[in-house]
Every structure is written in structure tokens, then in C-alpha cells.
Design an enzyme around this catalytic site. Sequence first.
Site, PDB file in Angstrom:
ATOM      1  N   ASN A   7      47.055 -23.905  11.799  1.00 25.40           N
ATOM      2  CA  ASN A   7      46.615 -22.611  11.297  1.00 25.40           C
ATOM      3  C   ASN A   7      47.291 -21.548  12.164  1.00 25.40           C
ATOM      4  O   ASN A   7      46.856 -21.308  13.297  1.00 25.40           O
ATOM      5  CB  ASN A   7      45.085 -22.533  11.403  1.00 25.40           C
ATOM      6  N   LYS A  14      46.392 -22.581  15.873  1.00 23.71           N
ATOM      7  CA  LYS A  14      45.315 -23.566  16.060  1.00 23.71           C
ATOM      8  C   LYS A  14      45.795 -24.874  15.462  1.00 23.71           C
ATOM      9  O   LYS A  14      46.496 -24.864  14.448  1.00 23.71           O
ATOM     10  CB  LYS A  14      44.056 -23.130  15.296  1.00 23.71           C
ATOM     11  N   ARG A  91      47.488 -23.898   6.830  1.00 20.00           N
ATOM     12  CA  ARG A  91      46.611 -22.965   6.131  1.00 20.00           C
ATOM     13  C   ARG A  91      47.403 -21.698   5.817  1.00 20.00           C
ATOM     14  O   ARG A  91      48.044 -21.127   6.700  1.00 20.00           O
ATOM     15  CB  ARG A  91      45.428 -22.604   7.022  1.00 20.00           C
ATOM     16  N   HIS A 180      38.462 -17.599   1.608  1.00 20.53           N
ATOM     17  CA  HIS A 180      37.618 -18.705   2.114  1.00 20.53           C
ATOM     18  C   HIS A 180      37.501 -19.837   1.093  1.00 20.53           C
ATOM     19  O   HIS A 180      36.520 -20.596   1.135  1.00 20.53           O
ATOM     20  CB  HIS A 180      36.181 -18.240   2.434  1.00 20.53           C
ATOM     21  N   HIS A 208      29.456 -18.359   2.624  1.00 20.46           N
ATOM     22  CA  HIS A 208      30.276 -18.554   3.825  1.00 20.46           C
ATOM     23  C   HIS A 208      30.131 -17.265   4.626  1.00 20.46           C
ATOM     24  O   HIS A 208      30.772 -16.256   4.329  1.00 20.46           O
ATOM     25  CB  HIS A 208      31.740 -18.803   3.442  1.00 20.46           C
ATOM     26  N   ILE A 209      29.224 -17.277   5.612  1.00 16.62           N
ATOM     27  CA  ILE A 209      28.998 -16.032   6.362  1.00 16.62           C
ATOM     28  C   ILE A 209      29.267 -16.240   7.853  1.00 16.62           C
ATOM     29  O   ILE A 209      28.524 -16.901   8.557  1.00 16.62           O
ATOM     30  CB  ILE A 209      27.583 -15.444   6.093  1.00 16.62           C
ATOM     31  N   ASN A 211      32.129 -14.098  10.858  1.00 14.93           N
ATOM     32  CA  ASN A 211      32.532 -12.753  11.197  1.00 14.93           C
ATOM     33  C   ASN A 211      32.995 -12.020   9.922  1.00 14.93           C
ATOM     34  O   ASN A 211      32.603 -10.893   9.657  1.00 14.93           O
ATOM     35  CB  ASN A 211      33.645 -12.825  12.238  1.00 14.93           C
ATOM     36  N   ARG A 241      33.739  -5.180   8.858  1.00 18.55           N
ATOM     37  CA  ARG A 241      34.216  -4.678   7.553  1.00 18.55           C
ATOM     38  C   ARG A 241      33.044  -4.137   6.734  1.00 18.55           C
ATOM     39  O   ARG A 241      31.954  -4.700   6.773  1.00 18.55           O
ATOM     40  CB  ARG A 241      34.887  -5.812   6.761  1.00 18.55           C
ATOM     41  N   GLY A 331      29.774 -19.379  10.880  1.00 21.78           N
ATOM     42  CA  GLY A 331      29.073 -19.018  12.120  1.00 21.78           C
ATOM     43  C   GLY A 331      27.628 -18.552  11.930  1.00 21.78           C
ATOM     44  O   GLY A 331      26.708 -19.093  12.544  1.00 21.78           O
ATOM     45  N   ILE A 332      27.421 -17.577  11.058  1.00 20.07           N
ATOM     46  CA  ILE A 332      26.067 -17.054  10.858  1.00 20.07           C
ATOM     47  C   ILE A 332      25.258 -18.007   9.971  1.00 20.07           C
ATOM     48  O   ILE A 332      24.110 -18.337  10.280  1.00 20.07           O
ATOM     49  CB  ILE A 332      26.126 -15.629  10.241  1.00 20.07           C
ATOM     50  N   GLY A 333      25.864 -18.469   8.900  1.00 20.06           N
ATOM     51  CA  GLY A 333      25.161 -19.353   7.954  1.00 20.06           C
ATOM     52  C   GLY A 333      24.671 -20.640   8.603  1.00 20.06           C
ATOM     53  O   GLY A 333      23.584 -21.131   8.295  1.00 20.06           O
ATOM     54  N   GLU A 385      37.208 -26.578   7.225  1.00 18.24           N
ATOM     55  CA  GLU A 385      38.406 -26.223   6.451  1.00 18.24           C
ATOM     56  C   GLU A 385      39.584 -27.119   6.829  1.00 18.24           C
ATOM     57  O   GLU A 385      40.392 -27.480   5.991  1.00 18.24           O
ATOM     58  CB  GLU A 385      38.740 -24.739   6.683  1.00 18.24           C
TER      59      GLU A 385
HETATM   60  P1  AMP Z   1      32.864 -17.525  12.266  1.00 15.19           P
HETATM   61  O1  AMP Z   1      33.677 -16.347  11.830  1.00 15.19           O
HETATM   62  O2  AMP Z   1      32.505 -18.464  11.176  1.00 15.19           O
HETATM   63  O3  AMP Z   1      33.448 -18.217  13.466  1.00 15.19           O
HETATM   64  O4  AMP Z   1      31.474 -16.920  12.765  1.00 15.19           O
HETATM   65  C1  AMP Z   1      31.417 -16.104  13.899  1.00 15.19           C
HETATM   66  C2  AMP Z   1      30.113 -15.360  13.906  1.00 15.19           C
HETATM   67  O5  AMP Z   1      29.007 -16.279  13.833  1.00 15.19           O
HETATM   68  C3  AMP Z   1      29.877 -14.590  15.192  1.00 15.19           C
HETATM   69  O6  AMP Z   1      30.472 -13.346  15.145  1.00 15.19           O
HETATM   70  C4  AMP Z   1      28.378 -14.505  15.241  1.00 15.19           C
HETATM   71  O7  AMP Z   1      27.996 -13.318  14.604  1.00 15.19           O
HETATM   72  C5  AMP Z   1      27.874 -15.665  14.404  1.00 15.19           C
HETATM   73  N1  AMP Z   1      27.103 -16.638  15.185  1.00 15.19           N
HETATM   74  C6  AMP Z   1      27.556 -17.673  15.907  1.00 15.19           C
HETATM   75  N2  AMP Z   1      26.528 -18.324  16.506  1.00 15.19           N
HETATM   76  C7  AMP Z   1      25.405 -17.675  16.142  1.00 15.19           C
HETATM   77  C8  AMP Z   1      24.012 -17.846  16.413  1.00 15.19           C
HETATM   78  N3  AMP Z   1      23.569 -18.820  17.191  1.00 15.19           N
HETATM   79  N4  AMP Z   1      23.151 -16.977  15.846  1.00 15.19           N
HETATM   80  C9  AMP Z   1      23.590 -15.984  15.063  1.00 15.19           C
HETATM   81  N5  AMP Z   1      24.872 -15.770  14.775  1.00 15.19           N
HETATM   82  C10 AMP Z   1      25.768 -16.606  15.295  1.00 15.19           C
END
Ligand code: AMP
Length: 401
Positions: A7, A14, A91, A180, A208-209, A211, A241, A331-333, A385
Site C-alpha cells: 500500500n 505499508k 492497493r 473503502h 466503515h468508520i 479516521n 472532513r 478504528g471507531i467501529g 483490506e
Molecule cells: P482507522 O482510520 O480505521 O485506523 O481508525 C482510526 C481512528 O479510530 C482513530 O482516529 C480513532 O478516532 C479511532 N479509534 C481507535 N481506537 C479507538 C478506541 N479505543 N475508541 C474510540 N475510537 C478509537
Amino acid sequence: MKLLVINAGSSSVKYQLYDMTDESVLAKGLVERIGMDSSILTHKPTGKEEVTEVSEILEHTTAIRKVLDKLIDKECGVLASVDEIQAVGHRVVHGGEVFKGSALVTGEVKSEIRRLFDLAPLHNPPAVLGITAAEKNMPGVPQVVAFDTAFHQTMEEKVFLYPIPKVLYKKHHVRRYGAHGTSHEYVSKVAAEYLDRPLEDLKIITCHIGNGGSLTAVKGGVSMDTSMGLTPLEGLMMGTRSGDLDPAVVTFVMNKEELSLSEVNSMLNKHSGLLAISGSSSDMRDITDGMAEGDPNATLAFEMYEYRLRKYIGSYAAAMDGVDVIVFTAGIGENSAVVREKVCENLTYLGVEVDPELNKIRSGEPRRISTPNSKVEVLVIPTNEELMIARDTYRIVQENQ
Ligand code: AMP
């Protein structure tokens, strides 16, 4: 077959090395700060200590050569020879309307990706650098490209067109593409396997939530609608965003603040979303911590984020005339129990019922968080992914042998 998934970003690469006999990851890592004073290579062989090396890496060809050196290193390597790598998967963010699935790299495919630079000026050029660098380091090894947009090419015209003069679509390809896709496709497949139900029978909303964030309505295994558009700015409120807004805001603000195109672009992509409303952070962990401490700005940022996400879930239930499964990923999901709890708390009209105890568990595995009474299955599925790209690469190389 052993294959390398790459990637490539503008200043980073990566990678993950797979053994496709059992889909195991033999090693993974990251080269950062390519083209800067001191580049950092972090290499993690499975079952061994992580190693970090700082050196000057001016471009992607050297970065990939250094990665290959690590893969065959006596101490931290996992291969006897680079020749063991039989394929490379890349990717690529934008596949336009040309690529409806992953493809074997040919001269024509590379030219097509170059023709799409306009649509993804920040993301497609580094992908081509990655492909060229892999070709130089591993001549003759087949390469495959997997596109973030490809899964959404099933969207119908009524879904992907913007209601603006059609000439703009014809002349400049202005339409909704989504993003995504690899993640939405992966988690929808895993959801069907987990539930032991045919994917063709399911109406799934994949959230997919991370950043960045997007939702997809997956009906019968295909993407019917997705929240990102021409670029990844449309849709949900995200870390930095804005997501959806009245397009007139752009011209109004440009006029009042005398902003240039690049300034307004930067405002909407880098200085909006959770960061703008909280005034302090784009990271959901900071937002939920701030909310727990009673910070009104963090609370407002969270409430806006949750509300906008929930509206999209409702609209996709309407688009598909129902929903069987809601999947949370990224990350959030995957990590934020409070986001999942608050969103689902307000989906009672769909018959969604989440078990608070199940929602708190963290396992890194696909799992159900809804109660047995819930009319909709609610799942948390870690996305992967790279594995999806590895599977496509393996399949396409086999087909072309
Ligand atoms: P990603 O873009 O999928 O790598 O997700 C990154 C985002 O996931 C970070 O900016 C955080 O906002 C969120 N995140 C990661 N760990 C946690 C957690 N334990 N609780 C809440 N949000 C998280």
C-alpha cells in the site's frame, strides 16, 4: 504461493507478506518519511521481535528494496530468497469507471491508472510509484491492482449521478464513485459467513468508520449505494472532513473569507469534522474522553457525529427497503462501544436491540452484539483490506497462469 501486498502512499509504503496456503501473514511493516531526512523502516516478522531502521530513503524503489532486504535478512527475515515471492498485490484508491474489479498489471492498466490521476491526485500517483518500484525490484513477478472504488461500480445510474448538468459527467467524469470498497466487500462477506446465511439473501449496512468513514448499502452481495462521492469528502462527518454540506457553503465562505480553491479544499478536508467542532482533536478517543469529563465542545462533536451516522443508516434501510444486518468496522467501529451504543439506541424503529454487555467485549474477532430478540443482527467485524487484496491477487494470478 507467497505474495506481497503493498500500500504505497506519497511518503510511505505499508506491506504484508502472505503465505496463501493458509493465508497466514509471515511479516508486515511500514516505511515512513520517504524522501525526507531520515526515513524509518519498521519490520515485524510474525513470532519475532519488531526491528526499526533509520536511513535515508529518497524514493519508492529504494524503499521496496530495503523491505526485500529485511524479508531475507538472516536475523529478522522470513524468506530464503526474494524469488519465493510469486506475486505482488497493490492497493489503488481510484479505479474510475474502467475497473470493476481487481486487475493484472499490464502497460495498458498502468496507463489507465495514470489517466485517473485527475480524480485522485494525492493517491493514484504514489500507487504507480509502488507498482514501478516493485517491477524494478522483482522483474517478471506478476502484479495485481485492487481498487477502493471497484466494489461500488455496481451502483445504478440513478444512485451515482449528481443532479447537475450531465455534460459534466460526460466531459469530466463527475459522478459518485465511493471508497473503502475493499473493506465494505470484505466485512459483508464475513458477516454472511458468520451468520451462516447466503450473502445473496441479505440486506447489509456496512459502517466503515475510522479516521475517514463511509457507509455502504450492500444488497445481495453488491454495493447499491455508498456515502462517499466523487471524492472521499462526501457523506459522514469524519475526523477532519466535513462530510455532507450545502454546496453553497463553499462559494459563500470563499467569497466572505477570500479563500483560494486550495484553501477551501484544505478547510473541508483537514480542518473540519470532529476536529473543527471539538476545537481540540480529530480522534474519537479524545472526543469520548472529553465528553465523559463534561467538555461541551467534545459533547457537541460526538452528538453531531452520531446523529449524522444514524441518519445514513436510516436512509440506507429505506434505500434497500429494510435491513437484516448492520456491521461496524475500522478504528471507531471496532473499538468505540459508546459510538455503537448511542447509534443503536436510536434505531428502535428498525427493531435494533444491542446487548450492552456484548457491546463492551473486545476480541479482535467477528462477533454479534445484538440480542436474540433484535430484528436486525448487529455485528462488529475487524476489517482486513490486505487479506482481501491478497485473495484477489492470488485468484487473478492463478487464472492467468
Ligand atoms: P482507522 O482510520 O480505521 O485506523 O481508525 C482510526 C481512528 O479510530 C482513530 O482516529 C480513532 O478516532 C479511532 N479509534 C481507535 N481506537 C479507538 C478506541 N479505543 N475508541 C474510540 N475510537 C478509537
